[in-house]
Design an enzyme around this catalytic site. Structure first.
Site, PDB file in Angstrom:
ATOM      1  N   CYS A  76      38.697  83.544  53.865  1.00 21.86           N
ATOM      2  CA  CYS A  76      37.360  82.966  53.986  1.00 21.86           C
ATOM      3  C   CYS A  76      37.488  81.450  54.073  1.00 21.86           C
ATOM      4  O   CYS A  76      38.506  80.887  53.667  1.00 21.86           O
ATOM      5  CB  CYS A  76      36.487  83.309  52.776  1.00 21.86           C
ATOM      6  SG  CYS A  76      36.295  85.083  52.530  1.00 21.86           S
ATOM      7  N   LYS A  87      23.886 101.640  47.250  1.00 21.94           N
ATOM      8  CA  LYS A  87      22.906 100.590  46.956  1.00 21.94           C
ATOM      9  C   LYS A  87      21.554 101.224  46.675  1.00 21.94           C
ATOM     10  O   LYS A  87      21.108 102.098  47.408  1.00 21.94           O
ATOM     11  CB  LYS A  87      22.769  99.652  48.152  1.00 21.94           C
ATOM     12  CG  LYS A  87      24.022  98.857  48.456  1.00 21.94           C
ATOM     13  CD  LYS A  87      23.757  97.881  49.599  1.00 21.94           C
ATOM     14  CE  LYS A  87      25.013  97.179  50.030  1.00 21.94           C
ATOM     15  NZ  LYS A  87      26.003  98.090  50.652  1.00 21.94           N
ATOM     16  N   CYS A 146      34.217  81.972  47.411  1.00 17.22           N
ATOM     17  CA  CYS A 146      33.077  81.925  46.507  1.00 17.22           C
ATOM     18  C   CYS A 146      33.527  82.448  45.142  1.00 17.22           C
ATOM     19  O   CYS A 146      34.176  83.499  45.067  1.00 17.22           O
ATOM     20  CB  CYS A 146      31.952  82.800  47.042  1.00 17.22           C
ATOM     21  SG  CYS A 146      31.577  82.468  48.773  1.00 17.22           S
ATOM     22  N   ASP A 152      27.445  92.424  41.187  1.00 11.96           N
ATOM     23  CA  ASP A 152      28.219  93.596  40.771  1.00 11.96           C
ATOM     24  C   ASP A 152      28.976  93.266  39.495  1.00 11.96           C
ATOM     25  O   ASP A 152      29.209  92.104  39.183  1.00 11.96           O
ATOM     26  CB  ASP A 152      29.197  93.983  41.878  1.00 11.96           C
ATOM     27  CG  ASP A 152      28.469  94.399  43.152  1.00 11.96           C
ATOM     28  OD1 ASP A 152      27.520  95.196  43.045  1.00 11.96           O
ATOM     29  OD2 ASP A 152      28.842  93.917  44.235  1.00 11.96           O
ATOM     30  N   ARG A 173      31.693 105.251  52.345  1.00 14.55           N
ATOM     31  CA  ARG A 173      30.898 105.672  51.203  1.00 14.55           C
ATOM     32  C   ARG A 173      29.674 106.456  51.635  1.00 14.55           C
ATOM     33  O   ARG A 173      29.243 107.384  50.962  1.00 14.55           O
ATOM     34  CB  ARG A 173      30.461 104.425  50.425  1.00 14.55           C
ATOM     35  CG  ARG A 173      29.610 104.750  49.231  1.00 14.55           C
ATOM     36  CD  ARG A 173      28.801 103.552  48.816  1.00 14.55           C
ATOM     37  NE  ARG A 173      29.638 102.516  48.232  1.00 14.55           N
ATOM     38  CZ  ARG A 173      29.210 101.276  48.039  1.00 14.55           C
ATOM     39  NH1 ARG A 173      27.992 100.922  48.393  1.00 14.55           N
ATOM     40  NH2 ARG A 173      29.998 100.386  47.498  1.00 14.55           N
ATOM     41  N   TYR A 174      29.057 106.042  52.742  1.00 16.82           N
ATOM     42  CA  TYR A 174      27.852 106.708  53.247  1.00 16.82           C
ATOM     43  C   TYR A 174      28.239 107.592  54.430  1.00 16.82           C
ATOM     44  O   TYR A 174      29.252 107.353  55.074  1.00 16.82           O
ATOM     45  CB  TYR A 174      26.841 105.656  53.708  1.00 16.82           C
ATOM     46  CG  TYR A 174      26.359 104.719  52.640  1.00 16.82           C
ATOM     47  CD1 TYR A 174      25.470 105.163  51.662  1.00 16.82           C
ATOM     48  CD2 TYR A 174      26.761 103.391  52.616  1.00 16.82           C
ATOM     49  CE1 TYR A 174      25.006 104.288  50.684  1.00 16.82           C
ATOM     50  CE2 TYR A 174      26.296 102.514  51.641  1.00 16.82           C
ATOM     51  CZ  TYR A 174      25.420 102.974  50.684  1.00 16.82           C
ATOM     52  OH  TYR A 174      24.955 102.114  49.727  1.00 16.82           O
ATOM     53  N   ARG A 213      28.258 105.519  58.232  1.00 17.57           N
ATOM     54  CA  ARG A 213      28.713 104.150  58.477  1.00 17.57           C
ATOM     55  C   ARG A 213      29.885 103.798  57.573  1.00 17.57           C
ATOM     56  O   ARG A 213      30.006 104.321  56.466  1.00 17.57           O
ATOM     57  CB  ARG A 213      27.573 103.138  58.301  1.00 17.57           C
ATOM     58  CG  ARG A 213      26.823 103.246  56.979  1.00 17.57           C
ATOM     59  CD  ARG A 213      25.376 102.818  57.215  1.00 17.57           C
ATOM     60  NE  ARG A 213      24.619 102.616  55.979  1.00 17.57           N
ATOM     61  CZ  ARG A 213      24.053 103.601  55.287  1.00 17.57           C
ATOM     62  NH1 ARG A 213      24.222 104.851  55.659  1.00 17.57           N
ATOM     63  NH2 ARG A 213      23.350 103.340  54.203  1.00 17.57           N
ATOM     64  N   ASP A 252      24.038  97.733  43.545  1.00 17.56           N
ATOM     65  CA  ASP A 252      25.066  98.609  44.091  1.00 17.56           C
ATOM     66  C   ASP A 252      25.618  99.391  42.909  1.00 17.56           C
ATOM     67  O   ASP A 252      26.270  98.827  42.025  1.00 17.56           O
ATOM     68  CB  ASP A 252      26.156  97.765  44.780  1.00 17.56           C
ATOM     69  CG  ASP A 252      26.734  98.485  45.985  1.00 17.56           C
ATOM     70  OD1 ASP A 252      26.624  99.728  46.035  1.00 17.56           O
ATOM     71  OD2 ASP A 252      27.297  97.812  46.858  1.00 17.56           O
ATOM     72  N   ARG A 266      34.612  90.876  46.086  1.00 14.82           N
ATOM     73  CA  ARG A 266      35.968  91.324  46.446  1.00 14.82           C
ATOM     74  C   ARG A 266      37.001  90.320  45.960  1.00 14.82           C
ATOM     75  O   ARG A 266      38.038  90.091  46.585  1.00 14.82           O
ATOM     76  CB  ARG A 266      36.089  91.547  47.962  1.00 14.82           C
ATOM     77  CG  ARG A 266      35.142  92.609  48.465  1.00 14.82           C
ATOM     78  CD  ARG A 266      35.716  93.545  49.496  1.00 14.82           C
ATOM     79  NE  ARG A 266      34.726  94.579  49.799  1.00 14.82           N
ATOM     80  CZ  ARG A 266      33.796  94.462  50.757  1.00 14.82           C
ATOM     81  NH1 ARG A 266      33.756  93.388  51.519  1.00 14.82           N
ATOM     82  NH2 ARG A 266      32.932  95.435  50.944  1.00 14.82           N
ATOM     83  N   CYS A 293      32.588  86.151  44.178  1.00 11.29           N
ATOM     84  CA  CYS A 293      32.843  87.178  45.204  1.00 11.29           C
ATOM     85  C   CYS A 293      33.068  88.568  44.607  1.00 11.29           C
ATOM     86  O   CYS A 293      33.831  88.742  43.672  1.00 11.29           O
ATOM     87  CB  CYS A 293      34.059  86.791  46.029  1.00 11.29           C
ATOM     88  SG  CYS A 293      34.422  87.994  47.326  1.00 11.29           S
TER      89      CYS A 293
END
Ligand SMILES: *Cc1c(COP(=O)(O)O)cnc(C)c1O
Ligand code: SF4
Length: 344
Positions: free
Chosen positions: A102, A314, A106, A270, A89-90, A93, A307, A111, A109
């Site tokens: 995981c 962000k 959570c 998000d 996206r950037y 990076r 974000d 994702r 989450c």
């Protein structure tokens, strides 16, 4: 079997097991966990003090996860993915999703659409594509390993990834995002740290959301990583009913510094499908930053970021601190007093 593998094997993954331990009705949870998987380590479950508390809300499935009409991928991560598992996206990076697993799933989450699902191309081919893409893109100087949780890979698989990235001259640094210090602290073994040490400069961002997650075991896991020479940061998600109060967040940030973890981001939730019941108003985050900034160590004050939808990045938010009248700047200090600064 390694201790941490045993802890995963021994974790709670079905509504029936959970219902038995928490005295809840398993019935409504069955369709829910078919859609969004359930996993809680016994250690993390043990942090629950009472029904509905900050730990409970983060890990126990809630039927309202199913009535939410948001998008599953509002940040367009799939669209920004040049090869499977890589998000670019950037300019300089990338995020590389190396695991879909995981220790605890959570409930909030971002994702949620993919955690707990089989990793696409997990036969290793997608890894080849990712490495090839990064190697062929000289602008990438920072690679962020994420998921899922990269530390759910065993040491050998993780080392293979790190070694391949290190062999690319333009990759200056590698970051690992992991919640294992909180949910599976036994994962941070001496052996893992000896391996990681060979791949500096390496940064680890952890994910603590509540002061009660800073247990003696989590403290020890962070100390081990810090003693390995890895700078530790923390990304917290701002969650309704968990940490959406200035006093809780202040305590969390201060305690993190005390275990050598530097607060990095507080994330506005998000707009991800299935997580609406955690979302707070933007003013909640601004009030928290207002309560931190100047009132406690500057190092305890992370960026509060939103974000932006559509993968626009962000964006940090600050409470109204600056106003401009020509060459005069009106600056608001932490007590709310206006201070003039003259540009000359
Ligand atoms: C958050 C994020 C990064 C890293 O951002 P930093 O501000 O450098 O920590 C990189 N790529 C994507 C897609 C991200 O979501
Ligand atoms: S540890 Fe991170 S990736 Fe895994 S479920 Fe929690 S928030 Fe999602």
């Amino acid at each position: 079997m390694e201790t941490w593998r045993k802890a995963i094997a021994d974790s709670i993954t079905t509504p029936e097991e959970l219902a038995e331990l928490l005295d809840i009705d398993p019935e409504p949870l069955a369709p829910l966990v078919r859609r969004y998987p359930l996993r809680i380590t016994r250690r993390y479950l043990g942090l629950i003090g009472k029904p509905g508390d900050a730990i409970w809300r983060q890990c126990v499935p809630d039927p309202c996860e199913l009535d939410d009409d948001q998008l599953s991928d509002p940040l367009d991560e799939e669209r920004l993915s040049p090869v499977p598992g890589v998000i670019h996206r950037y300019p300089d990076r990338v995020v590389w999703l190396v695991s879909n697993e995981c220790a605890v799933y959570c409930r909030f989450c971002m994702r949620k659409r993919r955690v707990g699902c089989p990793l696409a191309g997990s036969n290793g081919r997608s890894g080849d594509d990712a490495v090839r893409y990064i190697a062929a893109t000289p602008a990438i100087r920072d690679v962020i390993l994420s998921g899922g949780d990269p530390l759910l890979l065993d040491d050998e698989r993780l080392e293979a990834i790190l070694a391949r990235l290190r062999a690319i001259p333009h990759v200056e640094m590698i970051r690992i995002g992991t919640r294992t210090p909180v949910t599976l602290p036994e994962r941070i073994t001496a052996r893992l740290c000896r391996m990681l040490k060979r791949y500096h400069p390496l940064y680890v961002n952890t994910h603590f959301n509540h002061p009660r997650e800073i247990t003696p075991e989590a403290t020890k896991a962070c100390a081990r990583l810090a003693d390995t020479g890895i700078p530790l940061g923390n990304q917290t998600v701002l969650l309704a009913g968990v940490n959406d109060e200035p006093a809780i967040m202040t305590l969390l940030m201060q305690r993190l510094l005390a275990i050598r973890v530097r607060p990095y981001y507080i994330h506005q939730m998000d707009l991800v499908r299935g997580t609406g019941h955690f979302r707070t108003k933007v003013t909640t985050g601004l009030d928290i930053i207002g309560a931190l900034r100047g009132h406690t160590s500057g190092m305890a004050t992370p960026y509060f970021v939103i974000d932006a939808a559509g993968g626009k990045g962000k964006i940090p938010l600050l409470p109204d601190a600056v106003e401009r009248r020509g060459d005069t700047w009106l600056l608001r200090n932490y007590r709310g007093e206006i201070v003039e600064y003259q540009d000359r």
